[in-house]
Write an enzyme that holds these catalytic residues in place. Structure first.
Site, short mmCIF file in Angstrom:
data_model
loop_
_atom_site.label_atom_id
_atom_site.label_comp_id
_atom_site.label_asym_id
_atom_site.label_seq_id
_atom_site.Cartn_x
_atom_site.Cartn_y
_atom_site.Cartn_z
N TYR A 1 -2.82 -0.31 10.03
CA TYR A 1 -2.83 -0.45 8.62
C TYR A 1 -1.64 -0.88 7.84
CZ TYR A 1 -4.35 -1.29 3.84
OH TYR A 1 -4.23 -1.32 2.40
N SER B 1 1.05 -1.29 0.45
CA SER B 1 -0.21 -0.56 0.20
C SER B 1 1.11 1.00 0.25
CB SER B 1 -1.12 0.49 1.42
OG SER B 1 -2.19 1.38 1.86
#
Length: 350
Positions: free
Chosen positions: A167, A142
């Protein structure tokens, strides 16, 4: 070729599986179908590929009524025993891991699920690739890994030691874990740092969905950082093209890599990390403007400060991805948003 694609009830995984099936490849799809967002949308994605909801049960192989070469399993990636059994049975060539617990903001209040899905689940995939060797493991990282970095554009040779959400930390951990297995067991691994993917069949928790639903209800949209946000919005078709180009090109050792000056995005092992984005950051207000144009309606705006865990800007340097694979994103935000609105209106009948 036979591909195992995780997250095939999810946004990106659905599109990747669909592309491969239309290309004529065999696909084994995995997804837990959790309730992080509307499960009906997940089932509808599966139905688009011929997997009927009524046939799905935990751990059972379901065969598509549309694509002969598509088999789907509902399973939790943290279930190592079932994972190993599927790898032993299916004997796949390439793994594309797109399943994860997504969402920066959700990780602030539900941290445990990120460890189970993104760490334990990914470890099980690595262990399965070790036990049943594959030609290539491609996995979703990501743009969030860049965290507190402010030097633009973000490049894979930048340090990523300062994540600002759990995350993001789990995605960096995935890259470290992948390198370890590339080094120890010679598994070719490639990580893809996605930059704000949007488009038809997208996730309802992402901005475009939230904006369109609020605008249609004549409710104000939440505009964080008072609109002073920039995102490298990337249309789903461009993302899928990049994923497939990478998957078809297994990672190889970098002969120029040296431990005296270690380059983070490659290795002496068969390991590689790429950014995958549009490489053209757009201001949030312009993104909203494209949506307003497509809807023919002006949004009411509630201007708010930057939310915890968010970063003010993202911008992908995709030079190496273009050089190595020929990747070339070509969908403008205006065109991509218009395509999303057309899908939304058709899908929801609004």
């Amino acid at each position: 070729m036979k591909y195992l694609v995780t997250g095939t009830a999810g946004f990106i995984g659905f599109h990747v599986a669909h592309y491969l099936l239309k290309r004529g490849d065999a696909v084994v799809g995995l997804d837990v179908i959790n309730d992080y967002y509307d499960v009906n949308l997940k089932y509808r994605r599966l139905e688009e590929c011929g997997i009927e909801k009524s046939q799905i049960s935990l751990g059972k192989a379901v065969h598509s009524n549309k694509y002969e070469a598509y088999t789907f399993y509902q399973m939790d990636l943290s279930d190592k025993e079932t994972m190993m059994a599927i790898f032993e049975k299916e004997k796949v060539d390439v793994v594309i891991n797109l399943a994860a617990q997504a969402g920066v903001r959700y990780s602030l209040t539900n941290p445990d699920v990120y460890i189970q899905a993104n760490i334990q689940g990914f470890l099980n995939i690595l262990e399965a690739c070790r036990a049943y060797p594959v030609k290539h493991l491609v996995y979703a990282s990501s743009s969030s890994v860049y965290g507190a970095n402010t030097k633009m554009p973000f490049a894979t040779n930048h340090n990523i030691d300062h994540p600002v959400s759990l995350y993001a930390a789990t995605k960096k951990a995935n890259e470290l874990m992948a390198h370890t297995y590339s080094h120890l067991f010679n598994i070719p691994t490639t990580g893809l740092r996605f930059f704000t993917v949007y488009g038809p069949w997208g996730r309802p928790d992402m901005a475009l969905f939230l904006f369109i639903e609020a605008i249609k209800k004549d409710e104000p949209i939440q505009v964080f950082n008072h609109g002073k946000m920039k995102r490298d919005f990337t249309y789903i078709d461009d993302i899928v093209e990049g994923i497939i180009r990478v998957a078809d090109r297994p990672a190889t050792p970098n002969p120029d890599w040296t431990g005296d000056n270690p380059e983070p995005g490659s290795s002496y092992a068969p390991f590689k990390v790429y950014n995958i984005g549009n490489s053209n950051p757009v201001e949030l207000m312009d993104y909203i403007g494209a949506l307003e144009k497509a809807l023919g309606k002006t949004a009411k705006k509630n201007m708010l400060p930057l939310q915890q865990g968010d970063v003010p800007a993202t911008y992908a340097d995709v030079t190496d991805l273009k050089r190595d694979t020929g990747y070339q994103p070509n969908t403008s935000v205006e065109d991509g948003v218009a395509k999303f609105v057309a899908w939304y209106n058709e899908f929801y009948g609004k």
